[in-house]
Design an enzyme around this catalytic site. Structure first.
Site, PDB file in Angstrom:
ATOM      1  NE  ARG A   1      -3.794  -2.480   1.799  1.00  0.00           N
ATOM      2  CZ  ARG A   1      -3.476  -3.692   2.282  1.00  0.00           C
ATOM      3  NH1 ARG A   1      -2.433  -3.819   3.093  1.00  0.00           N
ATOM      4  NH2 ARG A   1      -4.175  -4.745   1.969  1.00  0.00           N
TER       5      ARG A   1
ATOM      6  CB  THR B   1      -0.020  -5.838   2.858  1.00  0.00           C
ATOM      7  OG1 THR B   1      -0.889  -5.771   4.004  1.00  0.00           O
ATOM      8  CG2 THR B   1       0.252  -7.297   2.523  1.00  0.00           C
TER       9      THR B   1
ATOM     10  N   GLY C   1      -1.176 -11.156   9.062  1.00  0.00           N
ATOM     11  CA  GLY C   1      -1.032 -12.572   9.403  1.00  0.00           C
ATOM     12  C   GLY C   1      -2.119 -13.115  10.299  1.00  0.00           C
TER      13      GLY C   1
ATOM     14  CD  GLU D   1      -6.906 -13.682   7.708  1.00  0.00           C
ATOM     15  OE1 GLU D   1      -7.796 -13.341   8.514  1.00  0.00           O
ATOM     16  OE2 GLU D   1      -6.060 -12.883   7.278  1.00  0.00           O
TER      17      GLU D   1
ATOM     18  CD1 TRP E   1      -3.936  -6.388   8.364  1.00  0.00           C
ATOM     19  CD2 TRP E   1      -4.675  -5.417   6.481  1.00  0.00           C
ATOM     20  NE1 TRP E   1      -5.201  -6.876   8.108  1.00  0.00           N
ATOM     21  CE2 TRP E   1      -5.668  -6.297   6.958  1.00  0.00           C
ATOM     22  CE3 TRP E   1      -4.910  -4.699   5.310  1.00  0.00           C
ATOM     23  CZ2 TRP E   1      -6.894  -6.481   6.309  1.00  0.00           C
ATOM     24  CZ3 TRP E   1      -6.130  -4.870   4.666  1.00  0.00           C
ATOM     25  CH2 TRP E   1      -7.092  -5.750   5.157  1.00  0.00           C
TER      26      TRP E   1
ATOM     27  CG  ASN F   1      -9.139 -11.586  11.226  1.00  0.00           C
ATOM     28  OD1 ASN F   1      -8.545 -10.874  10.433  1.00  0.00           O
ATOM     29  ND2 ASN F   1      -8.796 -12.847  11.435  1.00  0.00           N
TER      30      ASN F   1
ATOM     31  CG  ASP G   1     -12.392 -11.967   8.216  1.00  0.00           C
ATOM     32  OD1 ASP G   1     -11.538 -11.565   9.019  1.00  0.00           O
ATOM     33  OD2 ASP G   1     -12.239 -11.915   6.980  1.00  0.00           O
TER      34      ASP G   1
ATOM     35  CG  ASP H   1      -9.440  -7.807   9.269  1.00  0.00           C
ATOM     36  OD1 ASP H   1      -9.151  -8.164  10.407  1.00  0.00           O
ATOM     37  OD2 ASP H   1      -8.857  -8.219   8.257  1.00  0.00           O
TER      38      ASP H   1
ATOM     39  NE  ARG I   1     -13.491  -6.873   6.185  1.00  0.00           N
ATOM     40  CZ  ARG I   1     -12.331  -7.528   6.274  1.00  0.00           C
ATOM     41  NH1 ARG I   1     -11.187  -6.865   6.182  1.00  0.00           N
ATOM     42  NH2 ARG I   1     -12.291  -8.826   6.466  1.00  0.00           N
TER      43      ARG I   1
ATOM     44  CD1 TRP J   1      -9.625  -3.779  -3.350  1.00  0.00           C
ATOM     45  CD2 TRP J   1     -11.630  -4.410  -2.634  1.00  0.00           C
ATOM     46  NE1 TRP J   1      -9.427  -4.614  -2.275  1.00  0.00           N
ATOM     47  CE2 TRP J   1     -10.648  -5.023  -1.821  1.00  0.00           C
ATOM     48  CE3 TRP J   1     -12.975  -4.675  -2.366  1.00  0.00           C
ATOM     49  CZ2 TRP J   1     -10.980  -5.868  -0.765  1.00  0.00           C
ATOM     50  CZ3 TRP J   1     -13.296  -5.514  -1.319  1.00  0.00           C
ATOM     51  CH2 TRP J   1     -12.296  -6.095  -0.534  1.00  0.00           C
TER      52      TRP J   1
END
Length: 606
Positions: free
Chosen positions: A131, A175, A191, A193, A259, A277, A325, A327, A352, A501
């Site tokens: 980003r 990221t 990370g 997940e 992130w 999350n 989820d 986030d 979200r 997006w």
């Protein structure tokens, strides 16, 4: 001024004090609207430019001024910086950093590429994006996929120092864009997940020495919470506010990655950011010892932290005991708003989970919490009565709670999907209208938790998702809305075929710019959303439009290169509808409109 010398001196002292509490070089470059000196435009995170050469009356005449191929396919999130005659940009993995000379036909001044193990791509959750870079004091700060934080000489690209933030073999990646505040470079980690315990870290700008690190969950000394002074909805957090909300030692693999984009208030000396999350996505495995929901603080949280010490001034958890989820990493935006007849210094956040929040930025007092996505059904509302013991908490609809449905059972019709009503793509606040301009997604999902075991460096997800358009979307699964942050109301809404997006840019010219997943850069009137301009770029846009001035001419630039979570099917060549946590199936039609690319398109008036 001559009549009031005391006031003039006081103003000068206050200006110096504010700059000293930020980074004076960053402040100086931000104050020149010809630059785009911070990824979010300024420390407020508003993504607003005072340039007005391009305005709502002439934007329809925009033409392509020049283009540049990055040489990399996959999702191009973020955007370039411009400092004077030089543009700085970074690609997705392998994270090639380049400096372009705007005064000499965009000649490449230098390139830098850190040699990274390509296996890192396998542990990047939702495409190999980056980003953006940051500039300060003659340095370009880079955070690469493998979590290396690097300072480069802005003139030569020579590496000045490099530190390793974490280990991709454990599932940790990077990221997000760095942010420079005072003498510190601040970065987070991805990370969630993979069971990585998230954190934010401050490094010394000149040496790379680690100054402090604040984890998202764990003991107070790890999270940098003062039990007596850190506020939670106006009250002290209390001892071990995080540990008390986890079952046993699950917090050690608790997620809460950082992130997203960050904001900073120099007067309060506070940095603002959101955490992600909790791990795993299966809420049944995260339940309390009595098999009841438990908050899992401080995942899904907006933090305000003192930049010098890292200690939290206040914290607010948007989605306690997350089951969807949702986030919480979406960007904070600092603005001055009139709320209930009072001028308030606020921080706003479009989560979200479908709710838009506005807090007092000094105390964390919750001022506004309303749905900006009308399809949101996982919760009916946020409790706003300060006398209610549930003040500040969502009222969860059990019908749409996977925990209530149970392990290996499917909860259907949850809105929004895990993609969120808005994901990481940043909104913008226009000083011209006092409104927020928000890119949105209109998707719902079915959610099936399953048992998953933790292993270092292996996926720790524990849920299967199916995504589809929201019931009222009429197949327009995205859009742009104008939001009144003081009233908590949508002013206007412009639908789009796919999720927007892209980030949003607003300008003093009365325009809001954004990109679509098909690849269009669009410009609309801030007042009513009327479309004034559109141009089809080579690939889908998941980057953020930016603007700058060079040689007396204003330019607007945007990355195209489809990818990110929404475009992961195209970016990674996935075809199974369940892949990408359901995003492949949810965006199956996208392949009919665009394909992979990696380029920068720059526009100007003839």
């Amino acid at each position: 001024m001559q009549k009031w010398p005391g006031l003039a001196i006081l103003a000068a002292v206050m200006s110096f004090a504010t700059a000293a509490r930020a980074n004076r070089d960053v402040i100086a470059h931000v104050r020149d609207p010809a630059n785009w000196a911070v990824q979010s435009g300024d420390y407020n995170g508003a993504r607003y430019s005072t340039l007005d050469q391009i305005n709502k009356d002439n934007v329809g005449d925009l033409k392509v001024a020049w283009t540049f191929s990055t040489g990399v396919l996959r999702g191009h999130e973020g955007g370039p910086l411009v400092i004077g005659d030089t543009m700085y940009l970074i690609t997705p993995f392998p994270n090639v950093v380049m400096a372009l000379d705007l005064a000499r036909d965009q000649k490449i001044i230098w390139k830098y590429q850190l040699k990274q193990d390509p296996s890192v791509i396998a542990v990047m959750c939702c495409d190999s994006v980056n980003r953006g870079v940051q500039y300060a004091e003659g340095k370009i700060l880079v955070h690469t996929a493998d979590t290396s934080l690097i300072a480069l000489d802005a003139k030569t690209g020579m590496e000045l120092w490099k530190v390793t933030d974490d280990d991709p073999k454990k599932g940790a990646t990077a990221t997000g864009a760095p942010l420079v505040v005072k003498d510190k470079v601040i970065v987070g980690v991805s990370g969630g997940e993979f069971g990585v315990r998230g954190y934010i870290t401050a490094y010394d700008l000149n040496s790379g020495y680690k100054l402090w690190r604040a984890y998202s969950m764990g003991p107070d000394e790890d999270v940098l919470i003062d039990p007596e002074k850190t506020l939670v909805l106006g009250k002290p957090a209390g001892k071990d506010s995080s540990l008390k909300t986890w079952n046993g030692d699950q917090w050690k693999i608790g997620g809460g990655p950082v992130w997203g984009y960050m904001a900073y208030d120099p007067e309060l000396n506070l940095i603002y950011y959101g955490t992600g999350n909790p791990s795993t996505w299966n809420p049944v495995q995260r339940a309390g010892p009595d098999h009841k929901p438990i908050d899992q603080k401080w995942a899904m949280t907006m933090f305000a932290r003192d930049v010098d010490t890292g200690v939290a001034r206040w914290a607010y958890q948007m989605t306690p005991f997350d089951q969807w989820d949702y986030d919480g990493i979406n960007e904070p935006i600092l603005a001055d708003l009139e709320i209930n007849g009072y001028d308030r210094k606020t921080v706003s956040h479009f989560d979200r989970n479908g709710f838009a929040y506005t807090w007092d930025r000094a105390t964390g007092e919750l001022l506004v919490a309303d749905k900006f996505d009308p399809d949101t059904n996982w919760a009916t509302s946020i409790v706003m009565d300060k006398n209610d013991p549930n003040y500040g908490r969502p009222i969860v609809a059990k019908k749409y709670a996977p925990f209530e449905t149970g392990m290996d059972e499917t909860t259907k019709g949850i809105c929004p999907s895990s993609l969120g009503s808005k994901n990481q793509q940043p909104a913008s606040f226009s000083r011209l209208t006092g409104l927020f301009y928000v890119p949105v997604t209109r998707m719902c999902m079915d959610y099936e938790p399953f048992k998953v075991s933790y292993a270092i460096g292996q996926p720790f997800v524990g849920a299967t998702l199916t995504m589809y358009p929201a019931p009222s979307s009429q197949d327009a699964t995205g859009g742009l809305i104008a939001w009144d942050g003081a009233k908590g109301k949508t002013v206007w809404s412009k639908p789009e075929r796919f999720s927007v997006w892209s980030g949003v840019l607003t300008t003093a010219g009365g325009i809001a710019f954004y990109g679509t997943l098909e690849g269009y850069l669009k410009a609309v009137d801030q007042r009513d959303g009327k479309e004034l301009f559109k141009f089809k770029t080579p690939s889908g846009i998941v980057g953020n439009p930016m603007t700058y001035m060079h040689a007396g001419k204003q330019y607007v630039a945007v990355f195209s290169g489809v990818g990110g979570w929404a475009g992961i099917g195209l970016a990674a060549g996935l075809t199974n509808p369940d892949d990408g946590s359901g995003a492949v199936g949810g965006f199956a039609r996208l392949a009919d409109y665009t394909s992979l690319g990696g380029s920068l398109t720059v526009f100007a008036l003839p």
